[in-house]
Design a protein around this motif. Structure first.
Motif, PDB file in Angstrom:
ATOM      1  N   PRO A  77      10.823   5.263 -16.944  1.00 58.04           N
ATOM      2  CA  PRO A  77      11.791   4.106 -17.133  1.00 58.04           C
ATOM      3  C   PRO A  77      11.630   3.373 -15.717  1.00 58.04           C
ATOM      4  O   PRO A  77      11.736   3.858 -14.771  1.00 58.04           O
ATOM      5  N   VAL A  78      11.812   2.145 -16.022  1.00 61.08           N
ATOM      6  CA  VAL A  78      11.680   1.095 -15.007  1.00 61.08           C
ATOM      7  C   VAL A  78      12.726  -0.165 -15.217  1.00 61.08           C
ATOM      8  O   VAL A  78      13.197  -0.161 -16.298  1.00 61.08           O
ATOM      9  N   ASP A  79      12.982  -0.768 -14.168  1.00 62.22           N
ATOM     10  CA  ASP A  79      13.918  -2.056 -14.319  1.00 62.22           C
ATOM     11  C   ASP A  79      13.343  -3.061 -15.041  1.00 62.22           C
ATOM     12  O   ASP A  79      12.168  -3.155 -15.200  1.00 62.22           O
ATOM     13  N   PRO A  80      14.071  -3.916 -15.533  1.00 63.61           N
ATOM     14  CA  PRO A  80      13.695  -4.883 -16.583  1.00 63.61           C
ATOM     15  C   PRO A  80      12.549  -5.668 -15.988  1.00 63.61           C
ATOM     16  O   PRO A  80      11.391  -5.960 -16.779  1.00 63.61           O
TER      17      PRO A  80
ATOM     18  N   ASP B  43       0.989  -1.213   0.099  1.00 64.44           N
ATOM     19  CA  ASP B  43      -0.038   0.099   0.100  1.00 64.44           C
ATOM     20  C   ASP B  43       0.993   1.185   0.074  1.00 64.44           C
ATOM     21  O   ASP B  43       0.756   2.263  -0.819  1.00 64.44           O
ATOM     22  N   CYS B  44       1.763   1.333   0.873  1.00 69.21           N
ATOM     23  CA  CYS B  44       2.680   2.576   0.998  1.00 69.21           C
ATOM     24  C   CYS B  44       3.367   2.631  -0.279  1.00 69.21           C
ATOM     25  O   CYS B  44       3.482   3.875  -0.777  1.00 69.21           O
ATOM     26  N   THR B  45       4.069   1.472  -0.972  1.00 75.59           N
ATOM     27  CA  THR B  45       4.587   1.711  -2.305  1.00 75.59           C
ATOM     28  C   THR B  45       3.795   2.236  -3.127  1.00 75.59           C
ATOM     29  O   THR B  45       4.235   3.179  -3.848  1.00 75.59           O
ATOM     30  N   TYR B  46       2.576   1.860  -3.293  1.00 78.80           N
ATOM     31  CA  TYR B  46       1.610   2.303  -4.070  1.00 78.80           C
ATOM     32  C   TYR B  46       1.616   3.936  -3.981  1.00 78.80           C
ATOM     33  O   TYR B  46       1.446   4.714  -5.086  1.00 78.80           O
ATOM     34  N   ARG B  47       1.223   4.115  -2.727  1.00 79.86           N
ATOM     35  CA  ARG B  47       0.941   5.746  -2.541  1.00 79.86           C
ATOM     36  C   ARG B  47       2.249   6.333  -3.162  1.00 79.86           C
ATOM     37  O   ARG B  47       2.070   7.438  -3.601  1.00 79.86           O
ATOM     38  N   CYS B  48       3.414   6.065  -2.698  1.00 77.91           N
ATOM     39  CA  CYS B  48       4.722   6.802  -2.908  1.00 77.91           C
ATOM     40  C   CYS B  48       4.893   6.851  -4.644  1.00 77.91           C
ATOM     41  O   CYS B  48       5.050   7.790  -5.226  1.00 77.91           O
ATOM     42  N   VAL B  49       4.514   5.702  -5.120  1.00 78.82           N
ATOM     43  CA  VAL B  49       4.606   5.809  -6.496  1.00 78.82           C
ATOM     44  C   VAL B  49       3.717   6.677  -7.188  1.00 78.82           C
ATOM     45  O   VAL B  49       3.536   7.517  -8.094  1.00 78.82           O
TER      46      VAL B  49
ATOM     47  N   ARG C 213      10.622   6.586  -9.077  1.00 78.99           N
ATOM     48  CA  ARG C 213      11.763   7.406  -8.681  1.00 78.99           C
ATOM     49  C   ARG C 213      11.660   7.687  -7.354  1.00 78.99           C
ATOM     50  O   ARG C 213      12.761   7.862  -6.410  1.00 78.99           O
ATOM     51  N   ASN C 214      10.275   8.055  -6.719  1.00 82.34           N
ATOM     52  CA  ASN C 214      10.194   8.723  -5.595  1.00 82.34           C
ATOM     53  C   ASN C 214       9.924   7.527  -4.607  1.00 82.34           C
ATOM     54  O   ASN C 214       9.697   7.972  -3.241  1.00 82.34           O
ATOM     55  N   ALA C 215       9.782   6.242  -4.902  1.00 83.07           N
ATOM     56  CA  ALA C 215       9.584   5.110  -3.831  1.00 83.07           C
ATOM     57  C   ALA C 215      11.059   4.406  -3.379  1.00 83.07           C
ATOM     58  O   ALA C 215      11.308   3.430  -3.984  1.00 83.07           O
ATOM     59  N   LYS C 216      11.823   5.153  -2.902  1.00 82.80           N
ATOM     60  CA  LYS C 216      12.841   4.728  -2.104  1.00 82.80           C
ATOM     61  C   LYS C 216      12.477   3.755  -0.896  1.00 82.80           C
ATOM     62  O   LYS C 216      11.559   3.876  -0.394  1.00 82.80           O
ATOM     63  N   VAL C 217      13.578   2.659  -0.977  1.00 82.80           N
ATOM     64  CA  VAL C 217      13.001   1.707   0.334  1.00 82.80           C
ATOM     65  C   VAL C 217      12.844   2.128   1.409  1.00 82.80           C
ATOM     66  O   VAL C 217      12.166   2.048   2.124  1.00 82.80           O
ATOM     67  N   THR C 218      13.657   3.170   1.683  1.00 79.31           N
ATOM     68  CA  THR C 218      13.957   3.754   3.178  1.00 79.31           C
ATOM     69  C   THR C 218      12.369   4.485   3.329  1.00 79.31           C
ATOM     70  O   THR C 218      11.928   4.435   4.445  1.00 79.31           O
ATOM     71  N   ARG C 219      12.253   5.211   2.365  1.00 81.11           N
ATOM     72  CA  ARG C 219      10.868   6.022   2.563  1.00 81.11           C
ATOM     73  C   ARG C 219       9.779   5.226   2.691  1.00 81.11           C
ATOM     74  O   ARG C 219       8.786   5.256   3.612  1.00 81.11           O
ATOM     75  N   ILE C 220       9.708   4.166   2.028  1.00 80.59           N
ATOM     76  CA  ILE C 220       8.769   3.097   2.040  1.00 80.59           C
ATOM     77  C   ILE C 220       8.686   2.750   3.356  1.00 80.59           C
ATOM     78  O   ILE C 220       7.460   2.431   4.100  1.00 80.59           O
ATOM     79  N   ALA C 221       9.859   2.235   3.754  1.00 79.26           N
ATOM     80  CA  ALA C 221       9.907   1.624   5.214  1.00 79.26           C
ATOM     81  C   ALA C 221       9.195   2.629   6.283  1.00 79.26           C
ATOM     82  O   ALA C 221       8.296   2.266   7.175  1.00 79.26           O
ATOM     83  N   ARG C 222       9.732   3.674   6.133  1.00 79.94           N
ATOM     84  CA  ARG C 222       9.318   4.785   7.240  1.00 79.94           C
ATOM     85  C   ARG C 222       7.880   4.925   7.156  1.00 79.94           C
ATOM     86  O   ARG C 222       7.177   4.946   8.210  1.00 79.94           O
ATOM     87  N   MET C 223       7.195   5.134   6.060  1.00 74.34           N
ATOM     88  CA  MET C 223       5.848   5.220   5.769  1.00 74.34           C
ATOM     89  C   MET C 223       5.025   4.007   6.142  1.00 74.34           C
ATOM     90  O   MET C 223       4.104   4.353   7.033  1.00 74.34           O
TER      91      MET C 223
ATOM     92  N   PRO D 102       6.602  14.725 -14.973  1.00 76.77           N
ATOM     93  CA  PRO D 102       7.537  14.428 -13.929  1.00 76.77           C
ATOM     94  C   PRO D 102       7.060  15.381 -12.762  1.00 76.77           C
ATOM     95  O   PRO D 102       6.385  14.935 -12.106  1.00 76.77           O
ATOM     96  N   SER D 103       7.403  16.442 -12.649  1.00 68.39           N
ATOM     97  CA  SER D 103       7.609  17.164 -11.481  1.00 68.39           C
ATOM     98  C   SER D 103       6.088  17.857 -11.407  1.00 68.39           C
ATOM     99  O   SER D 103       5.345  18.034 -10.873  1.00 68.39           O
TER     100      SER D 103
END
Lengths: 209, 209
Positions: free
Chosen positions: A117-120, A22-28, A34-44, A176-177
């Motif tokens: 752009p995303v990973d493979p 859920d939090c990842t979804y929100r970040c994205v 780009r905005n969904a860093k692991v640390t941020r997701i974890a914090r959230m 983007p922004s």
DNA sequence: CAAAAGAATGAATCATGATTCATTAAACTT
DNA sequence: AAGTTTAATGAATCATGATTCATTCTTTTG
């Protein structure tokens, strides 16, 4: 014997996993992958970063799951719009409108799904996503051709043009922004959408409404 | 007095600078801005990484310059196609074809200019680029309306649809990694392009050719 | 409750790449 | 040729962010 996973634990784990996705979804949705860093997701999600790796092999895998979830949702929406009775042209128009409105409501997510752009592993999901849309529109166009309300043409290519015209017009410019510069009124009488739909239908049928 | 820049030096510096921009351009054309790392550019240009910072304040500035150069070139090509005599519809068709063919010849560069996420300074250049295209097409559409060969409409929005339909159809599908899956025959009778152009002209005029 | 197993933690480590800057080389000037 | 100034170098540093893993906390079971 000393330990066996109990139902309670299973549920708790599922809940954590859910919270992470859920939090990842929100970040994205807020700022793209780009905005969904692991640390941020974890914090959230209020877990440790390591916990995320207990539930997913890698960030890429987590993203792939999010992507799949999001696109299934979107594609279903469009499929729904295509389902009700009516001639192919009407139904296509309805589907395009739904597609456009969804993109306007969540431009960042739309952009992430279409163009970021995303990973493979995620890119693989995207191919499936594109194909799903293409298949939907293509099928409808084909039906239109049979019904005689749409002239014969390369259905796959036309379908791609549809997706392109709509997505570029709506999410491309403000990719983007710079979000929030478009009037995202919930009512479906957005004149921008009307213009785009008209362009698409004309491109398809070659006739002015 | 002890030192004053001489002509020879000025030229040598210009040559180095030129080599750096050329190599950057090549890197971008090969794999997008993502692919253009400072170290790689330096290696390719046969200079030290530090040298690049002697000629540019930052990578972002270097990129902005490359972007500007590339887009001026592209926009000029399209403007050229729009210039010769003919009614607005013919000229628009020629311009769209040029735009599409350019994208097919260098899909990665086209994608970088249109859709790849970039830093703020480059994004600013992109806005100008989009505007340049939009202005070109818009002007032509407006002329078509005056001439009576194109029905009245929101010229700005239609122009965006044109760019969207073409770019998504051509560079969207094979955006990041997978280049070279499209038959890039130099001859301008590519059926894919024909389909797209027809779609666009119909979208614009509401009439089958 | 104690032992055993799994789950969670988060600081430390790794990886990538941009940027700096002390040092060396080259170009001018007298 | 010696002195002065600019150019070039590239290894070292910084910045960002993903991933690991030794340690701690929880749950389960006898």
């Amino acid at each position: 014997m000393a330990y066996r996973e109990t139902e309670k634990m299973r549920q708790r784990k599922a809940a954590v996993r859910q919270k992470i996705t859920d939090c990842t979804y929100r970040c994205v949705a807020e700022g793209g992958f780009r905005n969904a860093k692991v640390t941020r997701i974890a914090r959230m999600a209020d877990v440790a970063t390591g916990t995320i790796y207990r539930h997913f092999d890698s960030k890429e895998d987590l993203f792939a799951e999010i992507f799949r979830r999001a696109t299934q949702h979107e594609v279903n929406k469009v499929a729904d719009a295509l389902a009700p009775p009516g001639d192919a042209r009407e139904r296509l128009e309805r589907a395009l409108r739904r597609f456009a409105e969804r993109a306007l409501e969540g431009p960042v997510m739309a952009w992430s799904l279409i163009a970021e752009p995303v990973d493979p592993k995620v890119e693989k999901e995207r191919l499936a996503y594109r194909k799903a849309y293409a298949d939907l529109f293509e099928q409808a166009i084909r039906e239109g051709i049979e019904e005689g309300c749409i002239p014969d043409q390369n259905t796959r290519q036309s379908s791609t043009c549809l997706v392109g015209a709509v997505s570029e017009s709506l999410v491309g410019p403000l990719s983007p922004s710079q979000t929030g510069q478009i009037t995202t009124d919930k009512t479906d009488n957005n004149p921008l959408v009307d213009t785009i739909i008209r362009f698409c239908i004309q491109g398809l049928t070659g006739t002015r409404r």
